[in-house]
Design an enzyme around this catalytic site. Sequence first.
Site, PDB file in Angstrom:
ATOM      1  N   PRO A  47       0.816  -1.233   0.000  1.00  5.41           N
ATOM      2  CA  PRO A  47       0.000   0.000   0.000  1.00  5.41           C
ATOM      3  C   PRO A  47       0.842   1.272   0.000  1.00  5.41           C
ATOM      4  CG  PRO A  47       0.119  -0.932   2.218  1.00  5.41           C
ATOM      5  CD  PRO A  47       0.869  -1.880   1.323  1.00  5.41           C
ATOM      6  N   ASP A  86      -2.134   2.989   2.355  1.00  2.00           N
ATOM      7  CA  ASP A  86      -1.549   3.160   3.685  1.00  2.00           C
ATOM      8  C   ASP A  86      -2.041   4.506   4.210  1.00  2.00           C
ATOM      9  OD1 ASP A  86      -0.017   2.529   5.846  1.00  2.00           O
ATOM     10  OD2 ASP A  86       1.789   2.114   4.699  1.00  2.00           O
ATOM     11  N   TRP A 505       4.446   0.485   9.573  1.00  2.00           N
ATOM     12  CA  TRP A 505       5.060  -0.680   8.923  1.00  2.00           C
ATOM     13  C   TRP A 505       4.487  -1.976   9.486  1.00  2.00           C
ATOM     14  CZ3 TRP A 505       7.670  -0.225   4.589  1.00  2.00           C
ATOM     15  CH2 TRP A 505       8.295   0.994   4.298  1.00  2.00           C
ATOM     16  N   GLN A 541      12.706  -1.565  -0.184  1.00  2.00           N
ATOM     17  CA  GLN A 541      11.780  -2.306   0.672  1.00  2.00           C
ATOM     18  C   GLN A 541      12.422  -3.555   1.278  1.00  2.00           C
ATOM     19  OE1 GLN A 541       8.955  -1.124   1.716  1.00  2.00           O
ATOM     20  NE2 GLN A 541       9.281   0.673   0.432  1.00  2.00           N
ATOM     21  N   TRP A 545       8.964  -3.147   3.657  1.00  2.43           N
ATOM     22  CA  TRP A 545       7.807  -4.043   3.538  1.00  2.43           C
ATOM     23  C   TRP A 545       8.209  -5.512   3.422  1.00  2.43           C
ATOM     24  CZ3 TRP A 545       4.748  -5.811  -1.110  1.00  2.43           C
ATOM     25  CH2 TRP A 545       3.483  -6.284  -0.735  1.00  2.43           C
ATOM     26  N   LYS A 578      19.179  12.018  -6.965  1.00  2.59           N
ATOM     27  CA  LYS A 578      17.830  11.647  -6.580  1.00  2.59           C
ATOM     28  C   LYS A 578      16.845  12.642  -7.187  1.00  2.59           C
ATOM     29  CE  LYS A 578      15.038  10.586  -2.491  1.00  2.59           C
ATOM     30  NZ  LYS A 578      15.006  10.577  -1.005  1.00  2.59           N
ATOM     31  N   LYS A 581      11.591  17.347  -6.434  1.00  2.00           N
ATOM     32  CA  LYS A 581      10.616  18.353  -6.892  1.00  2.00           C
ATOM     33  C   LYS A 581      11.202  19.749  -6.770  1.00  2.00           C
ATOM     34  CE  LYS A 581       6.466  15.712  -5.673  1.00  2.00           C
ATOM     35  NZ  LYS A 581       5.271  15.652  -4.801  1.00  2.00           N
TER      36      LYS A 581
END
Length: 1210
Positions: A47, A86, A505, A541, A545, A578, A581
Amino acid sequence: MVEAVPESINFPSEEEKILQLWQEQDCFQECLRQSKNRPKYTFYDGPPFATGLPHYGHILAGTIKDIVTRFAHQSGFHVDRRFGWDCHGLPVEYEIDKSLGIKGPDDVAKMGIAEYNKQCRNIVMRYSQEWETSVKRMGRWIDFKNDYKTLYPWFMESVWWVFKQLYDKGLVYQGVKVMPFSTACNTPLSNFESHQNYKDVQDPSVIVNFPLVENEDVALIAWTTTPWTLPSNLALCVNPEYLYVKKFKCALCVFRFPGKMLKGKKYKPLFQYFAKCAEKGAFQVVTDNYVKEEEGTGVVHQAPYFGADDYRVCTEYKIIQRDQAPICPVDASGCFTSEVTDFVGQYVKDADKHIIKWLKEKGRLVNTSSFKHSYPFCWRSDTPLIYKAVPSWFVRVEQMVDKLLENNGKCYWVPEFVREKRFGNWLRDARDWAISRNRYWGTPIPLWVSDDFEEVVCVGSIAELEELTGVRVTDLHRESIDNLTVPSRCGKGMLRRVTEVFDCWFESGSMPYAQEHYPFENRKEFEDTFPADFIAEGIDQTRGWFYTLLVLSTALFGKPPFKNVIVNGLVLASDGQKMSKRKKNYPDPGLIVQNYGADALRLYLINSPVVRAENLRFKEEGVRDVLKDVFLPWYNAYRFLVQNVQRLQKEDGIQFLYNENTAKRSDNIMDKWIQSFTQSLIQFFKAEMDAYRLYTVVPRLVKFVDMLTNWYVRTNRRRLKGESGTEDCLWALETLFSVLFSMCRLMAPFTPFITETMYQNLRHLIDPASVEEKNTNSIHYLMLPQVRESLIDERIERAVSQMQSVIELGRVIRDRKTLPVKYPLKEVVVIHQDPEALKDIQSLQKYILEELNVRQLTLSTDKDKYGIRLRAEPDHMVLGKRLKGAFKAITASIKDLTSEQLEAFQKTGSIMVDGHELHEEDLRLMYTFDQSSGSAAQYEAHSDAQVLMLLDVTPDQSMLDEGIAREVINRIQKLRKKGHLVPSDEITVYYRCQPEGEYLDSVIQAHIDFILSTTKAPLLPFPVPKAASVIIEEKTQLKGLDLELIIVKGSSAPQVPLNGPACTYVNLKVKADNKEKGRPKEEVSVSSVRITGMLFVDIIGYLYKTFTNHFLICSRSKVHLVHFSSTLFSFLECLTGEVGTLLLVNPVGQNGLNYSGLQSEAAKVFGLRSRRIKLYLDQDLTQELPADSSVKSLDTKTLFVKVLPTTAEA
């Protein structure tokens, strides 16, 4: 009915049409309905938060998930695909804290938890609509209506059940632990969260003195980059084994001793805030091996509640007790509390400079500077973390490490190294997991405790909570249950819930159970499909996750939570940084899709290193190249197929319908090759997709597009256009259709839009009797094609591969010598050591000669015959760097290597030169000619690993002339395309050369027939008739001369009287029933092939005029057809373009033309294959030939042909 395909396509616009189609027909749900009785394939979707917009990382992972689940469906499985959200945790709370100016727990207390959580709930799904729009626009099929959200009470209830199972197994405990702490979010983070955002920073570097109590003239020197921890100092630590130095005022006097000699020595504390701790052993030197000599002075200052090692060492020396009140003068916002009187209220990082100033004033500062190092930042607030002792609830992970590693070994990871290296290493060092957060918006930890924490009740369901409290419960958030109390069973009054909530988590790790509301509902369904068949997320992850899923499933069921996992790398900006924005260093995903389409973005991402868990530097031009190099050639092949299917219908009245079961096997070697190549691809595709290796599949699919468009279609254009007869045309069309149809089904999971676009048109060409599926309205309803192993022919694939090598080598030579393919050359010589390979190449001679535009192919196994030898040149950059001083001598020896030595090197890949072993990357091999052989001037050589090719590059005037004629053809065809004309449009081309009568003019006149045979349009010199309707005109240069071209509507060829037969013919010696049928007057070169019962005769270089009776005259607008009595059934192309002779029956008077055949053959004679015509018996076109007329009755009669206007002309 198949529709005409436009010349150009706007891929994003077509995708929007497909989205509309899918929506109108509810295709995804229909897909699920069709597969509901099939075996289940389980997929878990991790999610995301809906508080931010989707980025390339989400698009990449979503595309991988979509491809694999589409493939599973097409392989015969039922695949439920539910989207999840989430909704709890720091990402949401941090947004609220920013917008409302909340600085800490006091501000929340003033507002009230109910109001705070209400604000959180309001923004949880802020961007959910944008997410749904973005996901659908990317072509991903996933269920948003039947989604799961971590804020649903039924989801939270399953999370409680998971926790209770752990609690009942003794895997939950409360403890104080030094943990990464986010001062911006006022909460501790787990170890894996703290590893998600490291940055290089400049921190203060200070060296401080600590005078010994026994002799203040002697001081220990300690180094730190966190001056703010010095007020909490309680000890100094040294390594017992290291040698330390005592320096005296006399610089020459030093004393070396092991660190263990310092153990127990007392020193003067820096600050007096915690001076009373000296009574419990504080302010002494302790020893531990964690002290390293790489950084600092070898003396580490100990602030036990701000460092994990500090805490462990001070506990071992009983300087602090585990159950005592922590000496931690920093609050949840990272500010000093009242104990630190000199700096109270200051944020610790801001206090650094004030503490340094204080140290200097007190004479305790030895040195100050700055230090650049990698430091953890909060993954949500992007602020520096501190390490701080916090009371937390933990899950015991350390005792499960062996079982975690065992279960990880049962999972199939792609790529495999992630399992053993990155994830395996993380598991081996796993620490107990802090699952509690001192926050508000989350699933509350269901522990009700007495004031002394001696009585604890763990609640595992809503029903249990209602039974214990006597209150009906409809929501499980803090504002709904914090006020609920549970009566003590031990006489301790009322039990109250602990204030903490779960780390989000923990919720996402509980997702496999909670999305099904297990075990309260769907118990059997869950247990039958657990573990999941497939999951996929980014490599970050492995500490998120993937980890929490494995920990919880191992603790609950003792087995892994998934069987297969694909791990993708990170998508970075084009400069390797990276994506940010703030920096605006990447193109907006929405604009990329708007400009190039979702399919192009999907294929670009999937056909990149990022699918192998490596990083991708995103470049917009890469997406654009997918359109140019893959989609447009593929689209043009599809368009070419449809064009010729429609031409077949118009010209021959044949309706094309493909039935795989009844299609005849073609004898054409290129048909066999592309069919074999396709079946090999299907076989490879299924094996690799079953192994989840997308990174091997996509390059092969892209290569297949190249093979189809640049090799099969290119070399079979004439066959597909019907120029080699109807039956051969049908074979080629069936082959091309079958390959395109298979390709669309294979590519459907990867590029769902373009495959659907093509299929929606192509499906009208499929014989309904051959379709197994009940509903074929979408390509995504169809199963993958089955491998037809009988069509796989490795010999043919190998032969064509050899042919391609020869052609590509020839193209390189042409490029090297600046010899365009339009200009023919005399000879190509192919040298290969394997006679079988030469046979393969010989079998494809026709294609080699055509593609390279060469007159003759010579095959040989003997390169010495042509004076060829190998020579080597060193790679200066590689060898120079490696050999350094020896490079010059080695270079001379390399140049002295014999051809025989280098041939051996070609086979083995290594060679010894002056004691150095050299490999393929060290040398460049080149072919040269012995000057004495005479080949050097005539041939140019090139080779790959197996084939050596020589191309005769000597100039020849006749070939140069033909090249010029080909240039003229090229100019005409390009002008045609510029004028948006199709091959069936009737035109005339007028030309003028300046100066007239010069070389270019003479070449055109000499090659007029050659030009006409390709352009199928009359080519006439200026002037252009005044009445002519000009379509397009152009002035261009060719070899320094001016060429003016004008294309006009219709045929403008003048009619001429005819005194004899209108076209090339010959007396033939034909034997039928052992009887001779006429003799030629002299030897004539004749080649013939039998096609559908007709004998096509190609006359080479002879023109006889012996027949003088019975003829017809024709033109493009009114065609007069002259016919004579004959016993040969054939048609011969008309040379003048306006008159022709048509023969009706074969040598034994059989297989005569019928009415439709007469129409078709009459049209072909005059290049009117795609035009509709009518036949008349009179010149005024008033008496149309009846359709039931006997062709035999037309012998000796004159027919006139009327060409009907096209739609554009009408």
